[in-house]
Design an enzyme around this catalytic site. Structure first.
Site, PDB file in Angstrom:
ATOM      1  N   ARG A 128      -8.574  -1.726  -4.689  1.00  0.00           N
ATOM      2  CA  ARG A 128      -7.257  -2.026  -4.453  1.00  0.00           C
ATOM      3  C   ARG A 128      -7.071  -2.571  -3.254  1.00  0.00           C
ATOM      4  O   ARG A 128      -7.153  -1.787  -2.097  1.00  0.00           O
ATOM      5  CB  ARG A 128      -6.251  -0.915  -5.018  1.00  0.00           C
ATOM      6  CG  ARG A 128      -4.622  -1.772  -5.022  1.00  0.00           C
ATOM      7  CD  ARG A 128      -3.837  -0.719  -5.420  1.00  0.00           C
ATOM      8  NE  ARG A 128      -4.017  -0.241  -6.798  1.00  0.00           N
ATOM      9  CZ  ARG A 128      -3.814   0.817  -7.333  1.00  0.00           C
ATOM     10  NH1 ARG A 128      -3.386   1.917  -6.431  1.00  0.00           N
ATOM     11  NH2 ARG A 128      -4.125   1.284  -8.712  1.00  0.00           N
ATOM     12  N   CYS A 183      -7.899   8.124  -8.201  1.00  0.00           N
ATOM     13  CA  CYS A 183      -7.314   7.029  -7.176  1.00  0.00           C
ATOM     14  C   CYS A 183      -7.589   7.632  -5.964  1.00  0.00           C
ATOM     15  O   CYS A 183      -6.751   8.413  -5.522  1.00  0.00           O
ATOM     16  CB  CYS A 183      -5.986   6.331  -7.644  1.00  0.00           C
ATOM     17  SG  CYS A 183      -5.713   5.380  -6.400  1.00  0.00           S
ATOM     18  N   CYS A 229       8.757  15.107   5.085  1.00  0.00           N
ATOM     19  CA  CYS A 229       7.417  15.917   4.638  1.00  0.00           C
ATOM     20  C   CYS A 229       7.115  16.704   5.729  1.00  0.00           C
ATOM     21  O   CYS A 229       7.180  16.279   6.956  1.00  0.00           O
ATOM     22  CB  CYS A 229       6.217  14.708   4.384  1.00  0.00           C
ATOM     23  SG  CYS A 229       4.826  15.387   3.805  1.00  0.00           S
ATOM     24  N   CYS A 281       0.663  13.497   9.104  1.00  0.00           N
ATOM     25  CA  CYS A 281      -0.131  12.234   9.019  1.00  0.00           C
ATOM     26  C   CYS A 281       0.382  11.129  10.165  1.00  0.00           C
ATOM     27  O   CYS A 281       1.703  10.711   9.861  1.00  0.00           O
ATOM     28  CB  CYS A 281      -0.323  11.794   7.649  1.00  0.00           C
ATOM     29  SG  CYS A 281      -0.245  13.066   6.717  1.00  0.00           S
ATOM     30  N   CYS A 309       3.287   3.784 -10.463  1.00  0.00           N
ATOM     31  CA  CYS A 309       2.435   4.938  -9.671  1.00  0.00           C
ATOM     32  C   CYS A 309       3.870   5.617  -9.012  1.00  0.00           C
ATOM     33  O   CYS A 309       4.635   4.766  -8.241  1.00  0.00           O
ATOM     34  CB  CYS A 309       1.677   4.512  -8.366  1.00  0.00           C
ATOM     35  SG  CYS A 309       0.284   3.138  -9.178  1.00  0.00           S
ATOM     36  N   CYS A 313       0.363   6.996 -12.854  1.00  0.00           N
ATOM     37  CA  CYS A 313      -0.335   7.588 -11.714  1.00  0.00           C
ATOM     38  C   CYS A 313       0.783   8.036 -10.819  1.00  0.00           C
ATOM     39  O   CYS A 313       2.018   7.854 -10.679  1.00  0.00           O
ATOM     40  CB  CYS A 313      -0.723   6.287 -11.095  1.00  0.00           C
ATOM     41  SG  CYS A 313      -1.482   6.822  -9.635  1.00  0.00           S
ATOM     42  N   CYS A 324       2.218   8.068   9.077  1.00  0.00           N
ATOM     43  CA  CYS A 324       3.328   8.049   7.849  1.00  0.00           C
ATOM     44  C   CYS A 324       4.846   7.977   8.327  1.00  0.00           C
ATOM     45  O   CYS A 324       5.106   8.917   8.955  1.00  0.00           O
ATOM     46  CB  CYS A 324       2.779   9.127   7.104  1.00  0.00           C
ATOM     47  SG  CYS A 324       4.115   8.974   5.485  1.00  0.00           S
TER      48      CYS A 324
HETATM   49  N1  SAM Z   1       2.333  13.120   0.299  1.00  0.00           N
HETATM   50  C1  SAM Z   1       1.291  12.762  -0.659  1.00  0.00           C
HETATM   51  C2  SAM Z   1      -0.153  12.685  -0.071  1.00  0.00           C
HETATM   52  O1  SAM Z   1       0.019  12.468   1.192  1.00  0.00           O
HETATM   53  O2  SAM Z   1      -0.959  12.925  -0.360  1.00  0.00           O
HETATM   54  C3  SAM Z   1       1.459  11.463  -1.422  1.00  0.00           C
HETATM   55  C4  SAM Z   1       2.046  10.273  -0.684  1.00  0.00           C
HETATM   56  S1  SAM Z   1       1.245   9.298   0.693  1.00  0.00           S
HETATM   57  C5  SAM Z   1       2.451   8.454   1.372  1.00  0.00           C
HETATM   58  C6  SAM Z   1      -0.023   8.559   0.099  1.00  0.00           C
HETATM   59  C7  SAM Z   1      -0.610   7.767   0.937  1.00  0.00           C
HETATM   60  O3  SAM Z   1      -0.338   6.793   1.416  1.00  0.00           O
HETATM   61  C8  SAM Z   1      -1.530   8.349   2.091  1.00  0.00           C
HETATM   62  O4  SAM Z   1      -2.558   9.075   1.797  1.00  0.00           O
HETATM   63  C9  SAM Z   1      -1.883   7.046   2.930  1.00  0.00           C
HETATM   64  O5  SAM Z   1      -3.322   6.801   2.371  1.00  0.00           O
HETATM   65  C10 SAM Z   1      -0.921   6.109   2.503  1.00  0.00           C
HETATM   66  N2  SAM Z   1       0.083   5.728   3.671  1.00  0.00           N
HETATM   67  C11 SAM Z   1       1.025   6.386   4.068  1.00  0.00           C
HETATM   68  N3  SAM Z   1       1.668   5.593   4.976  1.00  0.00           N
HETATM   69  C12 SAM Z   1       0.751   4.515   5.219  1.00  0.00           C
HETATM   70  C13 SAM Z   1       0.911   3.464   6.150  1.00  0.00           C
HETATM   71  N4  SAM Z   1       1.969   3.538   7.214  1.00  0.00           N
HETATM   72  N5  SAM Z   1       0.043   2.457   6.072  1.00  0.00           N
HETATM   73  C14 SAM Z   1      -1.012   2.462   5.080  1.00  0.00           C
HETATM   74  N6  SAM Z   1      -0.899   3.430   4.327  1.00  0.00           N
HETATM   75  C15 SAM Z   1      -0.132   4.354   4.240  1.00  0.00           C
HETATM   76 FE1  SF4 Z   2       3.290  13.618   3.972  1.00  0.00          FE
HETATM   77 FE2  SF4 Z   2       2.924  11.206   4.518  1.00  0.00          FE
HETATM   78 FE3  SF4 Z   2       1.064  12.858   4.964  1.00  0.00          FE
HETATM   79 FE4  SF4 Z   2       1.933  12.106   2.468  1.00  0.00          FE
HETATM   80  S1  SF4 Z   2       0.992  10.853   4.097  1.00  0.00           S
HETATM   81  S2  SF4 Z   2       1.501  14.259   3.147  1.00  0.00           S
HETATM   82  S3  SF4 Z   2       4.106  11.735   2.512  1.00  0.00           S
HETATM   83  S4  SF4 Z   2       3.124  12.646   5.989  1.00  0.00           S
END
Ligand code: SAM
Ligand code: SF4
Ligand code: DTB
Length: 355
Positions: free
Chosen positions: A272, A200, A65, A69, A109, A140, A72
């Site tokens: 949730r 959500c 990606c 973040c 989802c 979802c 992530c």
């Molecule tokens: N890339 C898209 C986005 O960020 O909107 C969708 C997938 S992203 C993985 C969805 C959500 O997963 C993130 O907004 C975050 O809240 C959650 N998430 C990702 N990594 C995580 C982690 N290590 N622990 C807890 N929640 C996590």
């Molecule tokens: Fe990309 Fe992870 Fe951020 Fe979603 S949460 S935008 S998958 S880096």
């Protein structure tokens, strides 16, 4: 001195969108038992306290990606050892969706590691929505930022929910993500609502934020023009290779307080108990349900990280007298739950009385 009228069964908690920081802070600061009593009381105004909605997640496009973040494992700039995958074929998604349904999930989802979907990928994604929905599952998706027309395309295909999290308070946000703004997220939530889908939206705790940030996140969520129908509260899953891998664990009662306050200020939403259950014992999960959480991710994987095994969850539900939501109206689900409990019972190594 005039006193507030006592709330009775006939006067449900008002649905408000004007919560102040100080009001939410006061909820948080109550003695734990008072907070839980209030949360459980609000919960019972609108929900069966012994029902929990269950959703299964699938990563339909994994890793690489472009966003940064810090929590992530799928951000391409961190070396988390994740195998990246391109957008899954529809057939593969349907195999997973059927398995989720057979295990008793009512919502499926689908998540993609995108900043936003490309228009080239939209037809395949739209086909996934239609085909998963045709199996009799709620749908979802979480695909990143959407334009109005992408949101409308998903809504027209029948997508029930779109997940897009605010993640944290506006003040802490810049410490966690720099490649998109808080306003970008609010804009996508607006597009999703305008297209007529259910929202959500929640966040992550345990990222080094303060209580004030957790309050700030909940104030943002509750003051959206409409409360999200689904509010995922994720406990950070600390993935090696991400900048937050060594973050100190959040105090468990602080996590339960966050759930309880979400329940009180968003009385009609499903709250949730989301990522992080692998690091919670059964007692903590039971407390989260008592605080008003009434939805979980179900199945052994979240997107890329582990989640409790389905039979372990069903065994916990059974011991707590919890039924999956829609259990009574879905004979398939009743059969699936009974099979999962029987499976759990013949698999006693999953039962760890100390956990
Ligand atoms: N890339 C898209 C986005 O960020 O909107 C969708 C997938 S992203 C993985 C969805 C959500 O997963 C993130 O907004 C975050 O809240 C959650 N998430 C990702 N990594 C995580 C982690 N290590 N622990 C807890 N929640 C996590
Ligand atoms: Fe990309 Fe992870 Fe951020 Fe979603 S949460 S935008 S998958 S880096
Ligand atoms: C949400 O709030 N939590 C889910 C879902 N929405 C998409 C994702 C949790 C991801 C946890 C880390 C992983 O498995 O990659």
């Amino acid at each position: 001195m005039p006193t507030e009228p006592m709330r009775t069964e006939a006067m449900p908690t008002a649905i408000r969108h004007d919560w102040t920081f100080q009001q939410v802070q006061a909820l948080f600061a109550q003695p734990f038992n008072d907070l839980l009593f209030q949360a459980q009381s609000v919960h019972r105004e609108h929900f069966d306290p012994n029902e929990v909605q269950i959703s299964t997640l699938l990563s339909i496009k994994t890793g690489a990606c472009p966003e940064d973040c810090k929590y992530c494992p799928q951000a391409g700039i961190y070396n988390t050892g994740l195998e990246k995958e391109k957008l899954l074929e529809i057939e593969r998604v349907l195999v997973e969706a059927k398995a989720a349904k057979n295990n008793g999930a009512t919502r499926f989802c689908m998540g993609a590691a995108w900043r936003s979907p490309s228009n080239k990928d939209m037809p395949q994604v739209i086909e996934m929505v239609k085909d998963v929905k045709a199996l009799g599952l709620e749908t979802c998706m979480t695909l990143g930022m959407l334009t109005d027309s992408q949101a409308q395309g998903l809504a027209d295909a029948g997508l029930d929910y779109y997940n897009h999290n605010l993640d944290t308070s506006p003040e802490y946000y810049g410490e966690v993500i720099t490649t998109r703004t808080y306003q970008d997220r609010l804009d996508t939530l607006g597009s999703v609502r305008n297209a007529g889908m259910k929202v959500c939206c929640g966040g992550i705790v345990g990222m080094g934020e303060t209580t004030a940030d957790r309050i700030g996140l909940l104030v943002q969520l509750a003051n959206l023009p409409e409360h999200p129908e689904s509010v995922p509260i994720n406990m950070l899953v600390k993935v090696p290779g991400t900048p937050l891998e060594n973050e100190a664990a959040l105090e468990p009662f602080e996590f339960i307080r966050t759930i309880a306050v979400a329940r009180i200020i968003m009385p009609l939403s499903h709250v949730r108990l989301s990522a992080g259950r692998e690091d919670m014992n059964e007692q903590m999960q039971a407390l989260a349900f008592h605080a008003g959480a009434n939805s979980i991710f179900y199945g052994e994987k979240l997107l890329t990280t582990p989640n409790p095994a389905a039979n372990k969850d069903m065994q916990l539900f059974d011991r707590l007298g919890i039924k999956p939501e829609q259990y009574y109206s879905h004979p398939d689900q009743e059969t699936a739950m009974k099979a999962a409990i029987a499976n759990a019972e013949s698999d006693k190594h999953f039962y760890d009385a100390a956990s």
